[in-house]
Scaffold this motif. Sequence first.
Motif, short mmCIF file in Angstrom:
data_model
loop_
_atom_site.label_atom_id
_atom_site.label_comp_id
_atom_site.label_asym_id
_atom_site.label_seq_id
_atom_site.Cartn_x
_atom_site.Cartn_y
_atom_site.Cartn_z
N GLU A 460 -2.38 -2.78 -10.20
CA GLU A 460 -3.75 -2.72 -10.73
C GLU A 460 -4.72 -2.51 -9.57
OE1 GLU A 460 -4.43 -3.06 -13.96
OE2 GLU A 460 -2.57 -3.90 -14.75
N LEU A 461 -5.27 -1.31 -9.47
CA LEU A 461 -6.20 -1.02 -8.36
C LEU A 461 -7.42 -1.94 -8.41
CD1 LEU A 461 -6.49 2.78 -7.58
CD2 LEU A 461 -5.50 0.94 -6.23
N ASP A 462 -7.88 -2.24 -9.62
CA ASP A 462 -9.04 -3.14 -9.76
C ASP A 462 -8.75 -4.48 -9.10
OD1 ASP A 462 -10.26 -1.18 -11.17
OD2 ASP A 462 -10.12 -2.14 -13.14
N GLU A 463 -7.52 -4.98 -9.31
CA GLU A 463 -7.12 -6.28 -8.76
C GLU A 463 -7.03 -6.22 -7.24
OE1 GLU A 463 -4.41 -9.51 -10.59
OE2 GLU A 463 -3.06 -7.95 -9.87
N ILE A 464 -6.44 -5.15 -6.73
CA ILE A 464 -6.32 -4.97 -5.27
C ILE A 464 -7.72 -4.94 -4.64
CG2 ILE A 464 -5.73 -3.24 -3.50
CD1 ILE A 464 -3.21 -4.58 -4.37
N LEU A 465 -8.62 -4.17 -5.24
CA LEU A 465 -9.98 -4.05 -4.68
C LEU A 465 -10.77 -5.35 -4.82
CD1 LEU A 465 -10.70 -0.44 -5.97
CD2 LEU A 465 -10.72 -1.11 -3.57
N ALA A 466 -10.53 -6.09 -5.89
CA ALA A 466 -11.29 -7.32 -6.13
C ALA A 466 -10.87 -8.45 -5.18
CB ALA A 466 -11.10 -7.77 -7.57
N LEU A 467 -9.58 -8.52 -4.84
CA LEU A 467 -9.07 -9.69 -4.12
C LEU A 467 -8.84 -9.47 -2.63
CD1 LEU A 467 -6.39 -11.06 -6.64
CD2 LEU A 467 -8.64 -12.01 -6.17
N SER A 468 -8.51 -8.24 -2.23
CA SER A 468 -8.01 -8.03 -0.87
C SER A 468 -9.11 -8.05 0.19
CB SER A 468 -7.27 -6.68 -0.79
OG SER A 468 -6.27 -6.61 -1.76
N ASP A 469 -8.73 -8.52 1.39
CA ASP A 469 -9.59 -8.39 2.57
C ASP A 469 -9.18 -7.14 3.36
OD1 ASP A 469 -11.00 -10.94 2.21
OD2 ASP A 469 -9.01 -11.78 2.53
N ARG A 470 -7.87 -6.85 3.34
CA ARG A 470 -7.36 -5.57 3.87
C ARG A 470 -6.38 -5.00 2.84
NH1 ARG A 470 -4.19 -5.58 8.76
NH2 ARG A 470 -3.50 -7.71 8.25
N ILE A 471 -6.25 -3.67 2.83
CA ILE A 471 -5.39 -3.02 1.85
C ILE A 471 -4.44 -2.07 2.56
CG2 ILE A 471 -5.30 -1.52 -0.19
CD1 ILE A 471 -8.21 -2.49 -0.80
N ALA A 472 -3.13 -2.33 2.40
CA ALA A 472 -2.09 -1.43 2.92
C ALA A 472 -1.59 -0.59 1.75
CB ALA A 472 -0.95 -2.24 3.52
N VAL A 473 -1.48 0.72 1.96
CA VAL A 473 -1.02 1.60 0.88
C VAL A 473 0.41 2.05 1.17
CG1 VAL A 473 -1.45 3.71 -0.43
CG2 VAL A 473 -3.37 2.40 0.47
N MET A 474 1.31 1.83 0.18
CA MET A 474 2.71 2.26 0.32
C MET A 474 2.95 3.56 -0.43
SD MET A 474 5.37 -0.96 0.26
CE MET A 474 6.83 -0.05 0.76
#
Length: 513
Positions: A460-474
């Motif tokens: 869920e991209l919304d969840e990743i954007l809402a919670l993360s301080d950094r985002i790693a993309v696989m």
Amino acid sequence: MEKVVEMKGITKIFPGTVANDDVNFELLKGETHVLLGENGAGKTTLMNILYGLYQPEKGDIYVKGNKVSLTNPNDAIKLGIGMVHQHFMLVHNFTVTQNIVLGTEPKKGLSIDIEKAKRDVKEIADKYGFAIDPDAIIEDISVGQQQKVEILKALYRGADILILDEPTAVLTPQEIDELGVIINNLEKEGKSVILITHKLKEVMKMSDRVTIIRRGKVTGSVNTKETNIDELAELMVGRKVQLVVDKKEAQLKDVVLQIEDLYVKDSRGIEAVKGIDLTVHGGEILGIAGVDGNGQTEFIEALTGLRKPEKGKITLKGNDIYAKEPMDIINSGLAHIPEDRHKRGLILDYSLYENSILGSHRSEPFSKKGVMNYKNIREYCQKLIKEFDVRTPNDEVTAASLSGGNQQKLIVAREISKDPELLIASQPTRGVDVGAIEFIHKRLVGERDNGKAVLLVSLELDEILALSDRIAVMYDGHIVDVLDRKDANEQKLGILMAGGSLKDKEGEVSKVE
């Protein structure tokens, strides 16, 4: 418009709980009608009654104007009702075609006419816009494709009324769009669709009407065009819901998890993780974004001891946990909310109190010298049930008897309560309602604010954007980029998730080799 289903005054009681309390529901020809409600609200129970899996204590059911008695699913299928359950019912080593025609196989003499079966499957798939290979083996295709097989299975048996239970819970954003197209095609053919869901975005996109159930009772029925996400959330939960995560700036601490040059093979012996380097600090949530099937599952299994990596280095608070046994890794300070709650998170036939201590069951105060202390175990479980609002009659019922979202809340409660140094959360809100999502998100942010490291894997991209301080993309087993949250948006992540790269500040896109 013609009513194809009417359910009047339906009441269903299970020991200790009234699942449906005098519920009225109607479905019109050619409409998509959403049944919306919290986990355990009684949505699936109501539809299991319509499909003949349960019989109500009281109430009447009308299908196409006729009063009917549904004693089993065969009665429902004969009336043109098909149901796709949240957890699919497919034979994994059969082909797509074999699963679709199972039990209704076309015959040539005494043997099955498999060529006719393939033609029939292809014809029905083309008619409704399904892109699927009739010869593919079920275990080799994605979850989204498996769902299409379940829908085709119902259509092959002549369903005019299709019940889809949590159809988007396990789908990627692209697969959700595909499902939307399929539902539109079904509507155009005059089919009627009931969606059981609590995903408000999909409700707004896919439905014509919404009926809201809360704690077994209908609290309202609205036309989708005349409502909005905030209103639906309030009708569903019974209070205003904070849909945006409230969190302060991260306060980074020491490195908790260090991964160097990690390689992992999948079950077929093919490299799924290809040389990953990653660091997670205390006091941060590091989100891993990616389309399902790009190595995320194998990566997390290697970290948690569920799969042996090929090579690399993994340290947790300076301790080597590379290729260690799961119990040793847990004892090193790792807790894990698994992506598949049935396969990895719970023993479904065990009670809630037994499930509440999995992973800690050999430790005091739950056991001493191999003797279980059930008084302590049950007190602990009751505390978790209360603190995490797990909706259950008591702690003695089996995990299988809870709704999917309440099963998830029990797992989240158990893992967070271990007070880990590193919390790995894989799809932590999969199949969970908006009220529970709000609660789980708060708890994950609370862990981060307490100085813990959180590794979040979500489709869920919304969840990743809402919670993360950094985002790693696989993508394809590689970490293709790591972005600070302030530099990330849905478009950039979408480019990276599709194998592109953010070449320069103007966003010029090039393909990752």
